[in-house]
Design a protein around this motif. Structure first.
Motif, mmCIF file in Angstrom:
data_model
loop_
_atom_site.group_PDB
_atom_site.id
_atom_site.type_symbol
_atom_site.label_atom_id
_atom_site.label_comp_id
_atom_site.label_asym_id
_atom_site.label_seq_id
_atom_site.Cartn_x
_atom_site.Cartn_y
_atom_site.Cartn_z
ATOM 1 N N ARG A 1 0.839 -1.217 0.000
ATOM 2 C CA ARG A 1 0.000 0.000 0.000
ATOM 3 C C ARG A 1 0.867 1.257 0.000
ATOM 4 O O ARG A 1 0.585 2.217 -0.717
ATOM 5 N N THR A 2 1.908 1.254 0.807
ATOM 6 C CA THR A 2 2.807 2.400 0.876
ATOM 7 C C THR A 2 3.478 2.653 -0.469
ATOM 8 O O THR A 2 3.542 3.783 -0.950
ATOM 9 N N ALA B 1 1.022 4.052 -3.006
ATOM 10 C CA ALA B 1 0.682 5.456 -2.709
ATOM 11 C C ALA B 1 1.794 6.389 -3.169
ATOM 12 O O ALA B 1 1.543 7.532 -3.546
#
Length: 124
Positions: A118-119, A122
């Motif tokens: 997810r990081t 993003a």
């Protein structure tokens, strides 16, 4: 014995946990019936090894998006380990108590891989 570290993925806690899980899968699956060595034993070992290898391969890719993709592949292999262990217990190859620690490792690793992916997505 301490091994030299040369690559960025070797700094990731999730990588070290996945190496530990793979070693534990090898130990647990060593108790499976001999006639399973080309069946569930092999499949579980390949899945556990795949987690570490996908982390390493993804880290070597040219983009964060590619790295995130390989982390999701690693997470899928982690789920495969958990499922294979449940099957081994159901088939009576090992008692559940022998697989509990690896199952907990798999849960932790899957969560860490999801968070890291997810990081990276993003930031991409």
């Amino acid at each position: 014995m301490t091994q030299a570290r040369f690559f960025g993925f070797e700094k990731l806690d999730v990588y070290h946990l996945s190496v530990e899980m793979a070693a534990d899968v090898y130990r647990v699956s060593g108790h499976f019936p001999q006639d399973e060595r080309f069946g569930l034993t092999n499949q579980l070992r390949r899945a556990a090894t795949s987690v570490t290898l996908n982390i390493a391969e993804g880290a070597g890719r040219d983009s964060r998006k590619d790295f995130a993709h390989f982390l999701t592949q690693a997470r899928g292999s982690t789920y495969e380990v958990a499922s294979g262990l449940q099957l081994a217990v159901r088939l009576g190859f090992v008692p559940q108590t022998d697989t509990q620690a690896v199952h907990e490792q798999a849960q932790t690793i899957a969560a860490m891989l999801s968070a890291l992916a997810r990081t990276l997505k993003a930031e991409a």
